[in-house]
Write a protein that holds these residues in place. Sequence first.
Motif, PDB file in Angstrom:
ATOM      1  N   GLU A  96      -1.380   4.295 -11.706  1.00 53.73           N
ATOM      2  CA  GLU A  96      -0.238   4.491 -10.809  1.00 53.73           C
ATOM      3  C   GLU A  96       0.111   5.978 -10.832  1.00 53.73           C
ATOM      4  N   THR A 132       3.790  -1.969 -11.804  1.00 54.07           N
ATOM      5  CA  THR A 132       3.502  -3.035 -10.846  1.00 54.07           C
ATOM      6  C   THR A 132       3.921  -4.382 -11.444  1.00 54.07           C
ATOM      7  N   ALA A 151       2.496  -0.127  -6.387  1.00 47.72           N
ATOM      8  CA  ALA A 151       1.652   0.856  -5.695  1.00 47.72           C
ATOM      9  C   ALA A 151       0.661   1.456  -6.691  1.00 47.72           C
ATOM     10  N   THR A 176      -2.370   2.716   1.945  1.00 47.31           N
ATOM     11  CA  THR A 176      -1.323   3.582   2.512  1.00 47.31           C
ATOM     12  C   THR A 176      -1.792   5.022   2.681  1.00 47.31           C
ATOM     13  N   GLN A 193      -4.879   4.860  -1.945  1.00 47.30           N
ATOM     14  CA  GLN A 193      -3.603   4.403  -2.473  1.00 47.30           C
ATOM     15  C   GLN A 193      -3.404   2.997  -1.912  1.00 47.30           C
ATOM     16  N   SER A 218      -1.092  -0.437  -1.701  1.00 46.25           N
ATOM     17  CA  SER A 218       0.230  -1.001  -1.902  1.00 46.25           C
ATOM     18  C   SER A 218       0.125  -2.527  -1.845  1.00 46.25           C
ATOM     19  N   GLU A 220       2.289  -5.792  -1.530  1.00 46.72           N
ATOM     20  CA  GLU A 220       3.632  -6.160  -1.111  1.00 46.72           C
ATOM     21  C   GLU A 220       3.777  -7.672  -1.145  1.00 46.72           C
TER      22      GLU A 220
END
Lengths: 596, 596
Positions: free
Chosen positions: A166, A178, A193, A251, A266, A268, A270
């Motif tokens: 991270e 996370t 992330a 992202t 990167q 993410s 969600e």
Amino acid sequence: MQVYEAPLRDMRFVLRELHADDGYGDLPALEEFSDDVVDAVLEEAARLTRDVLLPLNRSGDEEGCTLENGVVRTPKGFKEAYEQFREGGWCALASDPKWGGQGLPERINKLIEEMICATNVSFSLYPGLTHGATTALEGHGSEDLKNAYLPKLVEGSWSGTMCLTEAHCGTDLGMLRTRAVPQDDGSFRITGAKIFISAGDHDLTENIIHLVLARTPDAPKGVKGISLFLVPKYLPNADGGVGPSNGVFCTAIEHKMGIKASATCQISFEDSQGWLIGKPNKGMEAMFTMMNTERVSVGVQGLGLAEASYQAAVYYAKDRVQGRSLSGAKHPEQAADPIIVHPDVRRMLMTARAYTEGCRALGGWVSRALDAEKFSTDPEVQKRAGDFVALMTPVVKALFTDLGFEATNLGVQVYGGHGFIRESGVEQHVRDSRIAMIYEGTNGIQALDLVGRKLPAHMGRYLRSFFHPVSQFIEENGANAELATMIEGLGQAFGALQLATGMIAERGLKDPEEAGAASVDYLRLLGLVAIAYCFARASKIAQARLAEGAEDAGFYKAKLITAQFFFDRLLPQATTCFLAIKAGKQSMMALDEAAF
Amino acid sequence: MQVYEAPLRDMRFVLRELHADDGYGDLPALEEFSDDVVDAVLEEAARLTRDVLLPLNRSGDEEGCTLENGVVRTPKGFKEAYEQFREGGWCALASDPKWGGQGLPERINKLIEEMICATNVSFSLYPGLTHGATTALEGHGSEDLKNAYLPKLVEGSWSGTMCLTEAHCGTDLGMLRTRAVPQDDGSFRITGAKIFISAGDHDLTENIIHLVLARTPDAPKGVKGISLFLVPKYLPNADGGVGPSNGVFCTAIEHKMGIKASATCQISFEDSQGWLIGKPNKGMEAMFTMMNTERVSVGVQGLGLAEASYQAAVYYAKDRVQGRSLSGAKHPEQAADPIIVHPDVRRMLMTARAYTEGCRALGGWVSRALDAEKFSTDPEVQKRAGDFVALMTPVVKALFTDLGFEATNLGVQVYGGHGFIRESGVEQHVRDSRIAMIYEGTNGIQALDLVGRKLPAHMGRYLRSFFHPVSQFIEENGANAELATMIEGLGQAFGALQLATGMIAERGLKDPEEAGAASVDYLRLLGLVAIAYCFARASKIAQARLAEGAEDAGFYKAKLITAQFFFDRLLPQATTCFLAIKAGKQSMMALDEAAF
């Protein structure tokens, strides 16, 4: 110019001659891999890497990956090459036949990895990360998870990643944030992330299966509260195919110094659905099972790029004419001699050559130990092989990537100004090799692993798996006149290594910073001794073959010269390492933080 | 992150304390440069480089130069920065007041060059090349040429280049093909294609004055038939301003590994009017007058980038928290300690620090010799200083750029994965520093210059200008208990250097390839001894200042620690170099060309 022919002759030497009496005995499980079968596989790999992967290496570097509207695209040609690679069964080489793999032993698999990395290290990361994820899942996943994911991963129609880092934590994973919230159905909801995710998103496969380190709500602090989860980009549907999106987004992609055709993402998560792999809070263990073989593979990246750079440099050194030999014109009919006549160009070529042959030899030994650990039917052999693997994993990772970077820089230097121009293709080797000293645990971390964990483990037992064969070889060959100077050099360096080991053990007990201060030099010293040992063994074999009147005398003569060069010019680094270790931590740690 | 504050304290130490008794005596010509004046100049340079050049470094790397419709454009902001630089008089710093320069001595000038290179090495090449061209023109041009071109070049409204390399010849300039045909008016018509021309075309100045190596129709073959010509991009008109185009075209700009904001051009001369500089067929001599100071300046590029990388690494090592100190938490209130607590991070920072301070110290010595050679009123001092400059020029060029590259790589390593990302700015230091090991004569060529030309010249006279002060210092301080371990280390390394010198002299007489085979290791060995000598001197001064109760004790304490670190951890490389030299050429040269 980027050129490549797999060094098959040297590979066969390492595979069949150099370590034939490695003390691990015959492994019945490997009987099906006859010389004919293996030669055919190696030759086909040589063709594939040269004809399919190499032509995409420069263009992949120039073009890089792109992220547009949430979609990551690999450079032109990568998708087709991956398809060819996958269809040829190359994704499945090293995997268990139970899941559709071909169960190739590591001694062969690592040679093929070398070819792939030499020709296109960016490409190598896509199947490479899948293989890492596969290994972790195989070792720790539930049967349901394995059945649902392994066949697709092994055949390469789905790919895998390892989501550790991270933004605020890489080496120190204890700080990761996370979150994984348990659900009534036994799955988890993952939110967080991640950065630096190799092959994190791309257009090569239908689905991407992320292995994600995260924390459950009630997890203890630090590394003891990290669990490993499987989180697919798309949830599988009822028939095992690709279903709905799972809240996993790329992202950003990183703009990097090298390996530009590898998508470093990167990612993410969600509220993504995920499943626990292994036990809660035991994520680091599950991850490290995988990481050890991956670390050896990263070492092989260094070796592959060193070989690619060496071949490119040889090509240029024979082609480029400039100046005259100091011992008189060698090609008086030309305006000048090819630069390979100059001692300093020779020095650079021989250095890269000695590093690649030395690393290949040592890598071959470690690969055999990996095989013996897995396939030997003798528990004592398994243990001894496992000890050697544990000891050598950080050495292979750090030493090969350090030497690989040095070798690629020598390649550029042979090219002179032309090497600095992207078109030459050789500065790419430098940029592509730089990351291997960093990822999968920086080389400093490898050195700490060696002195902090591997040396003291089981009262020094790991070390004996290496020291024993070396001291035995020195004893047995002390009277061999032909090997005398090499045995002497090896003996001196080995003596220094033994002394250094004692120093670290003694000082480190009182003060762990002393072990830390010695670590990088110690790893290098140990690695140099290991390579010297391999070259001494190789020389003994070469002498015997030449005495027998072997057909390809040229190969064995060259081996003797390269080995001698290593002893003359490169092994002396061992003295520097020893003196640096001996100096201790004092001047390294004395300066106040504020004075920097 | 790219951060930079000029290391003014250390610069003043090198300038005023370290070499105060350099044996060159006072130079009356430098009296006007009082401490106050010099401090003001250095501080202003520190501001300018930090506030104007540094902010353009990353953007310049990202944007690069462009060639469109025959017009080369530098990255955004470069034109404005150059204008500010020029208007501030910075172009004219080192030039002769006769032509509008400020006649700054090299001891100050080279410090300012360090700041410029640290903040924007691409930018440095535009005024840098002009300065090179100016020097050659000043030394060898006719009065007419000097009057017509030097005022504009010195004020920086016109810029200069050095056009040596052609596609088929770089190191071996004897093969060059560019033709110069004499005209009735005494001028020449130049036709040919040059490559790798730094600042070959750009939008910073009104005119670009090329210094071009070419061959007249009746010239002898090889390097003895090369002449130097001045060829302007635009011919001056009657009033000295810019007149018509002169058939000079930029046909391409190179895409390079680094220094992307420096326009590296392919330049085509198509029947361009040029004027001879110096005598016919003596172009190489005229070029080499200039090249010696330029080589020292390229060394300073390595130093500047090492310092920039060091500062960036220190910034990150204090900012990034990761893991805990091995000797117990240093910042228990934070989630982790800053990584500067870890021994291996210290090792990397201290190594870069010792290299930069060591190179700055040695560079300061060489700069004083450059000044003494030029300004001393004592012919014996001039000769001795000139000997030292001749000896040390290849050492400074090769050693500083080798160590600079090592230091920038350590900077990336301190950053870990973040260092591989372009945004961090530190991988740019690696790419930008790589070329300095190659251009202005590769580092291998520097080493050959050292062992092949400088060692044997005048029966070893050059070497005495260095050996004498070192052996004197060792003798004088042998009984100094506080310096004992340093004197011992210096004495051992110096002894190895003397032995190696004898070996090379003896073997090289019989076989020049032996000298070639030893050259790179010899240069490194000599350089390490020179830095060790500087650190030992610095330590002696620091001890004296501390004993006197100097105000900034922190500076002197840090100097002692850094010096000790150099002796503990870096000087041991000398042993490796010595052993490699001792091994001779045998295994380096033994392999058949075909066996590579």
